[in-house]
Design an enzyme around this catalytic site. Structure first.
Site, mmCIF file in Angstrom:
data_model
loop_
_atom_site.group_PDB
_atom_site.id
_atom_site.type_symbol
_atom_site.label_atom_id
_atom_site.label_comp_id
_atom_site.label_asym_id
_atom_site.label_seq_id
_atom_site.Cartn_x
_atom_site.Cartn_y
_atom_site.Cartn_z
ATOM 1 C CD GLU A 226 22.748 79.498 85.225
ATOM 2 O OE1 GLU A 226 23.076 79.421 84.143
ATOM 3 O OE2 GLU A 226 21.482 80.323 85.399
ATOM 4 N NE ARG A 230 25.027 80.311 82.099
ATOM 5 C CZ ARG A 230 24.694 81.705 82.172
ATOM 6 N NH1 ARG A 230 25.276 82.343 81.613
ATOM 7 N NH2 ARG A 230 23.681 81.798 82.674
ATOM 8 C CG ASP A 370 13.216 78.060 81.141
ATOM 9 O OD1 ASP A 370 13.821 77.469 82.070
ATOM 10 O OD2 ASP A 370 14.028 79.007 80.701
ATOM 11 C CD GLU A 539 16.126 82.488 75.849
ATOM 12 O OE1 GLU A 539 15.903 83.568 75.510
ATOM 13 O OE2 GLU A 539 16.810 81.973 76.850
ATOM 14 C CB THR A 626 18.992 74.423 78.024
ATOM 15 O OG1 THR A 626 18.050 75.526 77.971
ATOM 16 C CG2 THR A 626 19.958 74.622 79.189
HETATM 17 C C1 DMJ Z 1 20.888 80.401 79.072
HETATM 18 O O1 DMJ Z 1 21.665 80.213 80.214
HETATM 19 C C2 DMJ Z 1 20.033 79.096 78.803
HETATM 20 O O2 DMJ Z 1 19.429 79.076 77.539
HETATM 21 C C3 DMJ Z 1 18.895 78.837 79.949
HETATM 22 O O3 DMJ Z 1 17.964 77.676 79.560
HETATM 23 C C4 DMJ Z 1 17.959 79.983 79.789
HETATM 24 N N1 DMJ Z 1 18.553 81.097 79.996
HETATM 25 C C5 DMJ Z 1 19.923 81.594 79.366
HETATM 26 C C6 DMJ Z 1 19.581 82.239 78.079
HETATM 27 O O4 DMJ Z 1 18.601 83.334 78.089
#
Ligand code: DMJ
Length: 640
Positions: A226, A230, A370, A539, A626
């Site tokens: 995380e 982020r 994912d 997403e 992501t």
């Molecule tokens: C985000 O933190 C990122 O996209 C991660 O890959 C998946 N979950 C959240 C958004 O839903």
């Protein structure tokens, strides 16, 4: 380069000749010359004389009555006169007259050029096409609505939660759910840069400069994944977007670019302990910042997606810092994963940092699985011209995995045949589960990107670049994007649940529809009570953005707009911010007291980009991590 963004990030609003300032003189003469007066009179000499007389009169009026311009230009003109011509104050009126004359004849001033000529060139044709002009204004207006929403989200956060990780928009508080590094601030910063939300850039940038380094030293446990996607990702993309790689002192509001890079290095140096403390190439999941230590998650296992979703960030940090250690550590994970046994390219969702082996057989593309698939192709794309050297194995792993997805995980619902991606909770020998997390909706975008490598489908077809596999993946991408969109439109609120099930030969449950009785997919999509919440996730709009860029089909924009309107209607909190929802099938929906950082970092950014000109952050030059933080593909940054 625009005032606020580097070469690649030019604002989309510039190239509208329609908004350009035109001088009164030009407008009147054009009107005269194109009006009936022209047709009726210009042929006779009296007419010509009258027209000339009018032009002359108007010119005289403008010269004698126009004020001598903006105070700015007055001051500047005076300075220039003395410097260049050595003319004394007494001659000023002559010069003023001359200046007026020059101003009068010179071309009307343009709005600040915010797109470079090569980026605008292809769009100029629409100036003559009223339909396109209308269409473009529509998307520009919609884009501005997204920017307004972003500012509303930020204003709530700033008012009630500045410095906390997240806003609780209903109780007007902040909460540190991600370790206390001000995650919303860092996640939102590059979105603000892209949107040209200068005040937010200033506020977020100043907070980072003043507080973040200290927080990194003092705070306790953070999750490696995380924090990487982020915070590290946000800092690095802010570094790029503020011109850091051009070696510029930022022209942005907020601190100099180097502050973002130095803070990113400080953080990454601590995060590295997750790799170096582990006995295998699989990092531990948590880091204790103030102790410079790392440890595995309770239970000892790491998520497969978490350990394989660090490489874009660490690689890019190595590129810009010139220190290879970051990329080297992170890439060891993927090199190791390459050697492990898989099921047609598909992997279980848990892995042990102690043994380096996968744990269990649960295969899914939702939570914990994912972004493993996402980063295989994106880390390969990130390498630019070097892709097919040492990194080719990533493409091979990706291609094998997409075949596996199509073979083992894709089915169609009944009665209406929505294509969806299910799960194999007990591996390929066990039963298929028709369950699809909203998280899986990243896949359409990733598949489309992997197929064309970021260029449009039209160009890829014309240049004969698409293989059979690419075409299959592109088809699947389009089908899945539709399903993801229907997960929204099947509910009463127009917002998707966290998880949906699909009606198949083997599975159906009565009475669990989404509540929108006019949806033709009411009987295809099943939403269990426990899964009815919506966390403002990105997403689906992420995939709509990528698919729009690649197929250029406007339906993706329209779908995105419908989703945005539903967010506005049901999740906007008057006092500031947006809330999650408890149940998307109920009207009015019960609100949940949380605004996730990714609403600002991803959801609103992707919506804004969906409505933007395709020259903004082009997908063959940038790769989004992501968490939607864009990094330039190798060789695409001007400094390289
Ligand atoms: C985000 O933190 C990122 O996209 C991660 O890959 C998946 N979950 C959240 C958004 O839903």
């Amino acid at each position: 380069m625009s005032k606020s963004l580097p070469y690649s990030m030019k604002d989309v609003h510039y190239d509208n000749a329609k908004f350009r300032h035109r001088s009164c003189f030009k407008m009147i003469t054009q009107t005269v010359l194109t009006s009936n007066l022209k047709r009726d009179c210009i042929s006779c000499s009296t007419g010509k004389f009258l027209v000339l007389l009018m032009i002359g009169g108007l010119a005289y009026l403008m010269l004698t009555n126009t004020s001598s311009g903006h105070s700015d230009s007055n001051g500047l003109a005076k300075g220039v006169i003395f410097k260049e011509g050595g003319i004394k104050e007494g001659d000023k009126s002559i010069m003023d007259g001359g200046n007026r004359f020059r101003r009068f004849w010179r071309k009307p001033p343009r709005l600040p050029p915010r797109l470079s000529p090569d980026e605008t060139g292809s769009n100029n044709s629409f100036i003559h096409d009223p339909v396109k002009l209308n269409e473009d204004s529509k998307w520009i207006a919609r884009q501005q609505n997204v920017k307004k929403a972003f500012i509303h989200a930020w204003s709530g956060y700033k008012k009630y939660a500045m410095g906390f990780d997240e806003l609780m928009p209903l109780s007007h508080r902040g909460v540190d759910g991600l370790g206390g590094l001000g995650a919303t601030i860092v996640d939102a910063l590059d979105t603000a840069m892209i949107m040209g939300a200068d005040e937010v850039v200033t506020e977020a940038g100043s907070w980072i400069e003043t507080h973040l380094s200290h927080r990194i030293k003092e705070k306790g446990q953070v999750n490696l994944f995380e924090t990487t996607i982020r915070v590290l990702g946000g800092l690095l993309s802010a570094y790029h977007l503020s011109g850091g790689e051009q070696g510029m002192n930022s022209t942005h509001m907020g601190p100099k670019s180097i502050v973002y890079l130095e803070t990113a290095k400080q953080l990454a140096d601590l995060l590295l302990s997750a790799f170096t403390s582990s006995p295998t190439p699989i990092p531990f999941s948590d880091v204790v910042l103030r102790d410079h230590s790392a440890h595995p998650a309770p239970g000892g296992q790491s998520s497969t997606s978490e350990v394989s979703t660090l490489q874009l960030e660490f690689n890019y940090l190595s590129t810009v810092s010139g220190d290879p250690k970051y990329g080297m550590e992170a890439m060891k994970v993927l090199e190791h994963l390459k050697t492990l046994p898989k099921v047609e390219g598909l992997v279980p969702i848990y892995i042990s940092p102690h043994s380096g082996e996968f744990i269990g057989e649960n295969i899914r593309l939702g939570s914990r699985g994912d972004s493993y698939y996402e980063y295989l192709i994106k880390v390969w794309l990130q390498q630019g011209a070097e892709r097919d050297g040492n990194f080719k194995y990533l493409y091979d792993m990706y291609e094998e995995a997409t075949k596996g997805i199509r073979h083992l995980l894709v089915q169609k619902s009944i009665p209406k045949g929505l294509v969806f991606v299910g799960e194999l909770p007990s591996g390929s020998k066990g039963a298929f589960s028709p369950k699809m997390d909203h998280l899986v909706c990243f896949l359409p975008g990733t598949l489309a990107l992997g197929a064309t490598k970021g260029i449009t489908k039209e160009k890829a077809m014309k240049d004969n670049l698409l293989t059979f596999e690419d075409l299959e993946n592109l088809k699947l991408a389009e089908d899945l994007a539709k399903t993801c969109f229907e997960m929204y439109s099947v509910t009463s609120t127009g917002l998707a649940p966290e998880i949906a099930y699909f009606h198949t030969e083997d599975y159906f449950e009565q009475g669990l529809d989404g509540g929108n009785k006019s949806s033709e997919y009411m009987n295809d999509i099943i939403i269990k009570y426990a899964d009815r919440h919506n966390l403002l996730r990105p997403e689906t709009v992420e995939s709509l953005f990528v698919l729009y860029r690649i197929t250029e089909n406007p339906k993706y924009r329209e779908w995105g707009w419908q989703i945005f309107e539903a967010f506005e209607k049901h999740t906007k909190v008057d006092s500031g911010g947006y809330s999650s929802l408890d149940d998307v099938t109920r009207l009015p929906p019960q609100r949940r007291d949380k605004m996730e950082t990714f609403f600002l970092g991803e959801t609103l950014k992707y919506l804004y980009l969906l409505f933007a000109d395709s020259t903004v952050l082009p997908l063959d030059k940038f790769v989004f991590n992501t968490e939607a933080h864009p990094f330039p593909i190798k060789g695409m940054s001007k400094s390289e």
